[in-house]
Design an enzyme around this catalytic site. Structure first.
Site, PDB file in Angstrom:
ATOM      1  N   GLU A   1       0.809  -1.225   0.000  1.00  0.00           N
ATOM      2  CA  GLU A   1       0.000   0.000   0.000  1.00  0.00           C
ATOM      3  C   GLU A   1       0.841   1.274   0.000  1.00  0.00           C
ATOM      4  OE1 GLU A   1      -2.640  -0.379   3.369  1.00  0.00           O
ATOM      5  OE2 GLU A   1      -3.658  -2.114   2.508  1.00  0.00           O
TER       6      GLU A   1
ATOM      7  N   ASN B   1       2.242  -4.558  -3.460  1.00  0.00           N
ATOM      8  CA  ASN B   1       0.842  -4.927  -3.228  1.00  0.00           C
ATOM      9  C   ASN B   1       0.060  -3.641  -2.957  1.00  0.00           C
ATOM     10  OD1 ASN B   1      -1.049  -7.112  -2.823  1.00  0.00           O
ATOM     11  ND2 ASN B   1      -0.989  -6.706  -0.627  1.00  0.00           N
TER      12      ASN B   1
ATOM     13  N   HIS C   1     -10.031  -5.820  -2.147  1.00  0.00           N
ATOM     14  CA  HIS C   1     -11.056  -5.818  -1.090  1.00  0.00           C
ATOM     15  C   HIS C   1     -12.247  -5.069  -1.662  1.00  0.00           C
ATOM     16  CE1 HIS C   1      -8.576  -7.309   2.183  1.00  0.00           C
ATOM     17  NE2 HIS C   1      -7.600  -6.499   1.793  1.00  0.00           N
TER      18      HIS C   1
ATOM     19  N   GLU D   1      -5.898 -10.190  -2.002  1.00  0.00           N
ATOM     20  CA  GLU D   1      -6.607 -10.108  -0.706  1.00  0.00           C
ATOM     21  C   GLU D   1      -8.116  -9.981  -0.918  1.00  0.00           C
ATOM     22  OE1 GLU D   1      -5.076  -7.151   2.005  1.00  0.00           O
ATOM     23  OE2 GLU D   1      -3.007  -7.495   1.405  1.00  0.00           O
TER      24      GLU D   1
ATOM     25  N   ASP E   1     -11.975  -9.960  -0.809  1.00  0.00           N
ATOM     26  CA  ASP E   1     -13.193 -10.275  -0.054  1.00  0.00           C
ATOM     27  C   ASP E   1     -14.323  -9.403  -0.596  1.00  0.00           C
ATOM     28  OD1 ASP E   1     -12.287  -7.931   1.265  1.00  0.00           O
ATOM     29  OD2 ASP E   1     -11.795  -9.000   3.114  1.00  0.00           O
TER      30      ASP E   1
HETATM   31  C1  XIL Z   1      -5.583  -7.026   8.237  1.00  0.00           C
HETATM   32  C2  XIL Z   1      -5.834  -8.334   8.976  1.00  0.00           C
HETATM   33  O1  XIL Z   1      -6.754  -9.086   8.226  1.00  0.00           O
HETATM   34  C3  XIL Z   1      -6.352  -8.055  10.364  1.00  0.00           C
HETATM   35  O2  XIL Z   1      -6.449  -9.269  11.112  1.00  0.00           O
HETATM   36  C4  XIL Z   1      -5.423  -7.072  11.073  1.00  0.00           C
HETATM   37  O3  XIL Z   1      -5.961  -6.738  12.332  1.00  0.00           O
HETATM   38  C5  XIL Z   1      -5.216  -5.830  10.252  1.00  0.00           C
HETATM   39  O4  XIL Z   1      -4.733  -6.180   8.963  1.00  0.00           O
HETATM   40  N1  XIL Z   1      -4.656  -4.757   3.734  1.00  0.00           N
HETATM   41  C6  XIL Z   1      -3.581  -5.585   4.033  1.00  0.00           C
HETATM   42  C7  XIL Z   1      -3.716  -6.603   5.112  1.00  0.00           C
HETATM   43  O5  XIL Z   1      -2.574  -5.551   3.335  1.00  0.00           O
HETATM   44  O6  XIL Z   1      -2.510  -6.840   5.783  1.00  0.00           O
HETATM   45  C8  XIL Z   1      -4.781  -6.220   6.108  1.00  0.00           C
HETATM   46  O7  XIL Z   1      -4.959  -7.323   7.011  1.00  0.00           O
HETATM   47  C9  XIL Z   1      -6.073  -5.871   5.407  1.00  0.00           C
HETATM   48  C10 XIL Z   1      -5.871  -4.702   4.479  1.00  0.00           C
END
Ligand code: XIL
Length: 342
Positions: free
Chosen positions: A156, A197, A233, A263, A265
């Site tokens: 990020e 990423n 996401h 990642e 969802d």
């Molecule tokens: C999140 C985890 O899922 C949580 O358990 C933690 O508390 C915070 O981080 N982007 C990312 C991930 O790159 O590392 C994050 O993961 C979600 C957003």
């Protein structure tokens, strides 16, 4: 002699993780047979959930072919004090992956979040921060050398406006922190694929443009970068279309890079009830994300950010994953399986 043997035996046990796996695989949980998917299907796995919840481990083992430690390799957890590393939780997950035949993605080495206080509270000179960053990467990547297929080296880095985030690393080191991190990771494990990423860069806009620009610049400069992770996401109503995703992934591939949906969802709004129609809509969104990956030769896989809704970082109320809070499969799983079938 006796004492020496004892010391060696204790050392050997220690290397083996103190006498055996901490995460048990439920009996009868078989990994997907080879060839089930055209690309790895990954899941983010958390050690606390995997130790406590048998259904969670079963769903992971029987469904996924790739594992990303959800938190266990983040700086605050793995390197909580300047001269102390805690590899225990990450090693447990990597061990689970090895016992069940999963690829491992390493997440993440440089991020402005989940940093320990010793990093955020200190006033750094550029030389000292650069040395700490390189030492951290060298130690973490070196510890897992040969076990991790790809690393999210930088996580990020961009703001939504397309500028690099003015975080600690940018403020102290300038944009060269990205090159420094990539070179340190390459030196520590020459066989691991190195990724940047990013979130919310799936669609056209200033952030995507800046990310593609940076990737092109790094490639042009001979900096070791192998791929871009698109976190993806998303939500039921706000997901990128398959066409947008394919366009972005093809642009990344056009730079000679791999791309991973890293990642995924798909959150359901709180006010929306869990009806069959809503679950079908979620399945369509998941199917479109997976189909985009399957359509792009350089897409190295799709990782879902969790196993089941109970343990999702968004909370079970958002119902964002492939299995529900009772560890039962949702229509989204069938859609992903169809899109990624081998
Ligand atoms: C999140 C985890 O899922 C949580 O358990 C933690 O508390 C915070 O981080 N982007 C990312 C991930 O790159 O590392 C994050 O993961 C979600 C957003």
């Amino acid at each position: 002699m006796q004492a020496r043997l004892t010391v060696l035996a204790v050392a050997a046990l220690g290397l083996a993780g103190c006498g055996g796996p901490t995460i048990s695989v439920p009996s009868g949980a078989q990994p997907p047979p080879p060839g089930t998917y055209s690309r790895p299907l990954g899941m983010a796995v958390q050690e606390p959930a995997a130790e406590e919840d048998e259904g969670y481990v079963r769903d992971f083992v029987t469904t996924a072919t790739s594992l990303t430690p959800e938190n266990e390799l983040k700086w605050a957890i793995v390197h909580p004090e300047p001269s102390r590393y805690d590899f225990g939780p990450a090693d447990d997950l990597v061990d689970l992956a090895q016992r069940t035949g999963k690829r491992v993605r390493g997440h993440t080495l440089v991020w402005d979040q989940e940093l320990p206080a010793w990093v955020t509270n200190r006033t750094w000179t550029p030389d000292a921060l650069r040395a700490a960053l390189v030492e951290h990467i060298k130690t973490v990547v070196g510890h897992l050398r040969g076990k991790v297929a790809s690393w999210d080296v930088v996580n990020e880095p961009f703001s939504d406006d397309g500028n690099l985030k003015p975080d600690l690393f940018l403020r102290v080191l300038g944009p060269s922190y990205i090159e420094t991190a990539l070179r340190a990771a390459r030196a520590a494990d020459p066989d691991a694929k190195l990724f940047i990423n990013e979130l919310a860069a799936e669609r056209p806009g200033p952030k995507r443009a800046a990310l593609l620009g940076l990737a092109a610049q790094l490639r042009g400069g001979g900096v070791p970068l192998d791929g871009i992770g698109l976190q993806d996401h998303t939500t039921l109503d706000g997901a990128p279309s398959q066409a947008d995703l394919e366009d972005t992934m093809n642009r990344i591939a056009g730079l000679g890079l791999d791309v991973e949906l890293s990642e995924v969802d798909v959150a359901i709004p709180l006010a929306t009830a869990t009806t069959p129609a809503v679950l079908d809509q979620q399945a369509q969104v998941y199917g479109a994300q997976a189909s985009a990956c399957a359509a792009v030769a350089r897409c190295t896989g799709m990782t879902v950010w969790g196993v089941d809704d109970r343990w999702s970082w968004l909370g079970a109320v958002k119902r964002p994953l492939l299995f529900d809070a009772a560890a039962q499969q949702k229509p989204a799983l069938a859609a992903v399986r169809t899109a990624l079938r081998g």
